[in-house]
Write a protein that holds these residues in place. Structure first.
Motif, mmCIF file in Angstrom:
data_model
loop_
_atom_site.group_PDB
_atom_site.id
_atom_site.type_symbol
_atom_site.label_atom_id
_atom_site.label_comp_id
_atom_site.label_asym_id
_atom_site.label_seq_id
_atom_site.Cartn_x
_atom_site.Cartn_y
_atom_site.Cartn_z
ATOM 1 N N ASP A 213 65.051 -21.921 45.527
ATOM 2 C CA ASP A 213 66.150 -21.062 46.390
ATOM 3 C C ASP A 213 66.573 -21.453 44.851
ATOM 4 O OD1 ASP A 213 66.761 -21.073 48.991
ATOM 5 O OD2 ASP A 213 67.061 -22.943 48.638
ATOM 6 N N PHE A 214 66.277 -21.512 43.632
ATOM 7 C CA PHE A 214 66.930 -20.965 42.171
ATOM 8 C C PHE A 214 65.846 -21.966 40.875
ATOM 9 C CE2 PHE A 214 69.642 -24.778 42.908
ATOM 10 C CZ PHE A 214 69.534 -25.517 42.338
ATOM 11 N N ILE A 215 66.333 -21.055 39.914
ATOM 12 C CA ILE A 215 65.214 -21.962 38.724
ATOM 13 C C ILE A 215 66.452 -21.152 37.798
ATOM 14 C CG2 ILE A 215 62.547 -21.314 39.454
ATOM 15 C CD1 ILE A 215 63.184 -18.418 38.493
ATOM 16 N N HIS A 216 66.126 -22.022 36.317
ATOM 17 C CA HIS A 216 66.376 -21.496 35.194
ATOM 18 C C HIS A 216 65.743 -21.969 33.949
ATOM 19 C CE1 HIS A 216 68.808 -23.108 31.967
ATOM 20 N NE2 HIS A 216 70.070 -22.377 31.702
ATOM 21 N N SER A 217 66.145 -20.474 33.697
ATOM 22 C CA SER A 217 64.996 -20.765 32.154
ATOM 23 C C SER A 217 65.427 -21.223 31.323
ATOM 24 C CB SER A 217 65.151 -18.886 32.526
ATOM 25 O OG SER A 217 64.055 -18.733 30.715
ATOM 26 N N SER A 218 65.101 -21.864 30.504
ATOM 27 C CA SER A 218 65.411 -23.295 29.277
ATOM 28 C C SER A 218 64.520 -23.084 28.236
ATOM 29 C CB SER A 218 65.785 -24.505 30.250
ATOM 30 O OG SER A 218 65.034 -24.505 30.937
ATOM 31 N N GLU A 219 64.356 -22.399 27.666
ATOM 32 C CA GLU A 219 62.714 -22.136 26.688
ATOM 33 C C GLU A 219 64.276 -22.566 24.891
ATOM 34 O OE1 GLU A 219 61.031 -21.147 27.302
ATOM 35 O OE2 GLU A 219 60.729 -19.355 28.710
#
Length: 506
Positions: A213-219
């Protein structure tokens, strides 16, 4: 750089000045409109080199694009000895001071070249005008071989009028969900904007396929991906995807997720544990609305082991990708903290840290009880520990503890009953064939029960607050053949704890 890890500044590189007018004309020494000028810098770093080596570049007026490429030697080294690894990044005319006002991009060791201009930049770098002034190319010798590290940097400027800048479009903070519910997410994913190989569109598609349902962009050490998700959160397959943005702050003494900060928030990484800077940047993460989450605290890669302590952590990533021995160590260490300070604790979470095929997005995933599918609600659930971690969307569970008079507490809550009250913990599991359930307390594992062959079943255990300060549940696969006796199989799921009894202070 006062108070930061050691740094060295090299002699500067310069280019011929353009004629007055800032991009409209050039003088006789400069390249014509659209022409390119290149300077080459060669140098050598020895073992024990500073963490940061800055190459100043004097940018004249009238430059529309800056291009940089670099290379370095990789001599053979004996087994067990680290070879050469040289990272790279860029700071603009605002300088290299800690805090990142001049930050313009970072690619670490993932790229050998990059460019920046007003309307576009290489992933990992921030688009924007190439203004006149002193810029700095940041070289970061991650490891240096005994033979030393010889490098070459090529710096090019392209003359011409500055193209119009583009305003980034950031993901919305709230999308359509199911109201109050358990939402599944993966908060540690890398794309082409750092050392990943997948585009944001590919990641979004894989996240939906994984039931997230959700993701997080963590570069790593860059915010360039924050505006790269346009159009990927809309309703597809009957549901929206909440996309949060932040950063994996990658220091020499461990990595930490700046989880779901305000878009565009840059958190500096140029310090070590002994520099006493981490608390400052942890507060900066919270001011930007995010959570501080140490990542893979017992990771085995160089610089991955977490050295800053957990006093500033809002949560901790104890399961990172396929379950491995370092995850087991992280889980045990986290569990050991749960009974130390009455009334205070740090919730656990799990993420994939997926970079490229065959890394599986959503292995594992954190399942959060939230009021809605929004950044604020998801972060509130994570901060409170109203969550559990599962290896895939096929695995789900419920875990509650009940008291003698109808008292009730769920994951992340406290069951407030007298010390001698009889309480019953109950877990129901679906989608875990071949697994067993374990009840874990401050004394250790006090009950193990096999699930039915179908993988769907439940287990109960009765205790009291005077016997158990907390109880949490684990779902484990069968231990592989040859594993030493007493060493459990890999996790299929685990919960945050339910605490028992009133808080005893003093």
């Amino acid at each position: 750089m006062t108070g930061a890890a050691s740094a060295l500044t090299l002699n500067s590189v310069g280019f011929a000045s353009a004629a007055p007018g800032g991009g409209q004309g050039v003088d006789s020494e400069a390249a014509p409109e659209g022409g390119q000028e290149t300077e080459v810098v060669r140098g050598r770093l020895e073992p024990g080199a500073p963490d940061w080596v800055y190459l100043p570049v004097e940018i004249p007026r009238g430059v529309r694009e800056l291009r940089v490429s670099y290379s370095y030697d990789k001599p053979q080294v004996p087994a067990g000895v680290q070879g050469n690894a040289l990272d790279i990044g860029l700071f603009d005319q605002h300088g290299t001071a800690l805090g990142g006002r001049g930050f313009r991009g970072w690619s670490g060791g993932a790229r050998t070249e990059f460019f920046v201009r007003a309307d576009e930049a290489t992933p990992g770098y921030l688009a924007g005008p190439v203004a006149a002034g002193t810029w700095h190319i940041a070289l970061a010798p991650y490891t240096v071989a005994p033979q030393g590290l010889a490098y070459e940097v090529r710096v090019s400027v392209v003359r011409g009028a500055t193209p119009p800048s583009r305003r980034p479009v950031h993901p919305p903070e709230r999308v359509r969900g199911r109201g109050k519910d358990w939402y599944r997410g993966d908060c540690h994913i890398h794309s082409v904007h750092s050392d990943g190989k997948r585009t944001p569109a590919e990641i979004a598609a894989l996240a939906r396929a994984a039931g997230l349902d959700f993701i997080h962009s963590s570069e790593h050490n860059t915010t360039s991906s924050h505006g790269a998700w346009e159009g990927l959160w809309g309703r597809k397959d009957g549901r929206d995807l909440l996309i949060m943005v932040g950063e994996e702050v990658t220091t020499r003494n461990g990595h930490v997720l700046a989880l779901a900060t305000d878009p565009g928030t840059f958190i500096d990484w140029r310090y070590r544990a002994g520099d006493n800077r981490f608390g400052h940047y942890a507060r900066a993460v919270r001011r930007a609305g995010g959570l501080v989450v140490p990542a893979h605290p017992h990771g085995t890669c160089i610089g991955c082991n977490w050295k800053f302590g957990f006093g500033d952590a809002d949560a901790v990533e104890v399961w990172n990708g396929p379950f491995t021995p370092d995850d087991e160590v992280s889980l045990v260490e986290w569990d050991n903290t749960l009974a130390r300070r009455p009334g205070t604790w740090t919730p656990a979470m799990g993420n994939s840290d997926a970079h490229r095929d065959p890394d599986t997005i959503g292995l594992p995933q954190t399942v959060v009880l939230a009021e809605e599918l929004s950044r604020g609600a998801i972060l509130a659930g994570l901060r409170a520990g109203h969550s559990y971690v599962a290896e895939s969307s096929s695995v789900s569970l419920t875990f509650t503890v009940g008291g003698p008079r109808g008292e009730h507490a769920s994951i992340g809550e406290r069951l407030r009953v007298t010390r001698d009250a009889s309480v019953t913990a109950r877990v129901t599991v679906e989608g875990a064939p071949g697994c067993s359930v374990r009840f874990v307390t401050d004394q250790g594992v006090l009950l193990t029960a096999a699930l039915p062959a179908s993988g769907t079943g439940s287990a109960e255990w009765t205790t009291s607050p005077q016997y158990a300060a907390y109880v949490r549940a684990e779902v484990r696969h069968e231990a592989p053949a040859g594993r030493p006796a007493g060493v459990p199989g890999p996790l299929a799921a685990f919960t945050n704890p339910v605490f028992l009894g009133e808080v005893q202070r003093g």
